[in-house]
Design an enzyme around this catalytic site. Structure first.
Site, PDB file in Angstrom:
ATOM      1  N   ASP A 123      15.047 -68.287  39.166  1.00  0.00           N
ATOM      2  CA  ASP A 123      15.410 -67.315  40.200  1.00  0.00           C
ATOM      3  C   ASP A 123      15.333 -68.005  41.548  1.00  0.00           C
ATOM      4  O   ASP A 123      14.517 -68.917  41.750  1.00  0.00           O
ATOM      5  CB  ASP A 123      14.464 -66.112  40.170  1.00  0.00           C
ATOM      6  CG  ASP A 123      14.720 -65.188  38.992  1.00  0.00           C
ATOM      7  OD1 ASP A 123      15.857 -65.165  38.489  1.00  0.00           O
ATOM      8  OD2 ASP A 123      13.788 -64.481  38.590  1.00  0.00           O
ATOM      9  N   ASP A 141      21.782 -62.359  37.511  1.00  0.00           N
ATOM     10  CA  ASP A 141      21.282 -60.988  37.682  1.00  0.00           C
ATOM     11  C   ASP A 141      22.255 -60.168  38.524  1.00  0.00           C
ATOM     12  O   ASP A 141      22.511 -58.995  38.233  1.00  0.00           O
ATOM     13  CB  ASP A 141      19.909 -60.991  38.364  1.00  0.00           C
ATOM     14  CG  ASP A 141      18.848 -61.731  37.573  1.00  0.00           C
ATOM     15  OD1 ASP A 141      18.969 -61.815  36.337  1.00  0.00           O
ATOM     16  OD2 ASP A 141      17.894 -62.227  38.206  1.00  0.00           O
TER      17      ASP A 141
END
EC number: 3.4.23.36
Length: 166
Positions: A123, A141
């Site tokens: 991330d 995402d």
């Protein structure tokens, strides 16, 4: 009778490839240029921040001992199979749904690659306001969320009427 792939929603699989290239490319750049936990401000309220996510969205089940890696990998594979079948069964002209499915598949495959290759999801997008930070996320995402939003949006749009022939 077999259908031409171009006449089905599979015509939109190029979106999956585009999402994968962009997502995996961005993660590669982060892994090559950032130390774990390193933050680089981009704009007010937006940082690049290298984080590892061993769970699902919002680090759900991140501290569960490792079984969640395989659980979430199985879910991702199942979702990709179901959405690919839905794309095959739909017409290529159903653009909104097929693009939505392709975005979700691309995002799911991007995160699946991370889980299987690294054991965690990379991330890097840190959105914040003042001292409040949203959960760090990645481009996969984002693709999944945009795809889901498009499916919901499609549900609210008027259905095209079929003109009756006399």
């Amino acid at each position: 009778m077999s259908k031409s792939i171009c006449s089905t929603g599979l015509r939109w699989l190029w979106v999956v490839v585009a999402v994968l290239i962009i997502d995996l490319g961005s993660k590669f750049l982060i892994l090559q240029n950032f130390a774990l936990g390193e933050t680089v401000p981009l704009f007010p309220s937006l940082n690049l921040h290298y984080a590892r996510n061993y769970g699902a969205a919002f680090s759900f089940l991140a501290d569960s001992g490792g079984w969640q890696r395989w659980f979430f990998s199985g879910i991702a594979i199942g979702i990709c199979v179901v959405l690919t079948v839905l794309m095959y069964r739909s017409k290529a002209t159903q653009k909104l749904n097929n693009i939505a499915y392709a975005l979700i598949i691309g995002g799911a495959l991007g995160n699946l690659f991370d889980r299987l290759w690294h054991g965690f999801v990379v991330d890097m997008i840190d959105f914040y306001v003042g001292d409040w930070h949203f959960a760090t996320f990645n481009l996969a995402d984002s693709a999944i969320c945009i795809g889901a939003a498009l499916i919901v949006l499609e549900g609210f749009l008027p259905k095209p009427t079929v003109k009756e022939q006399a």
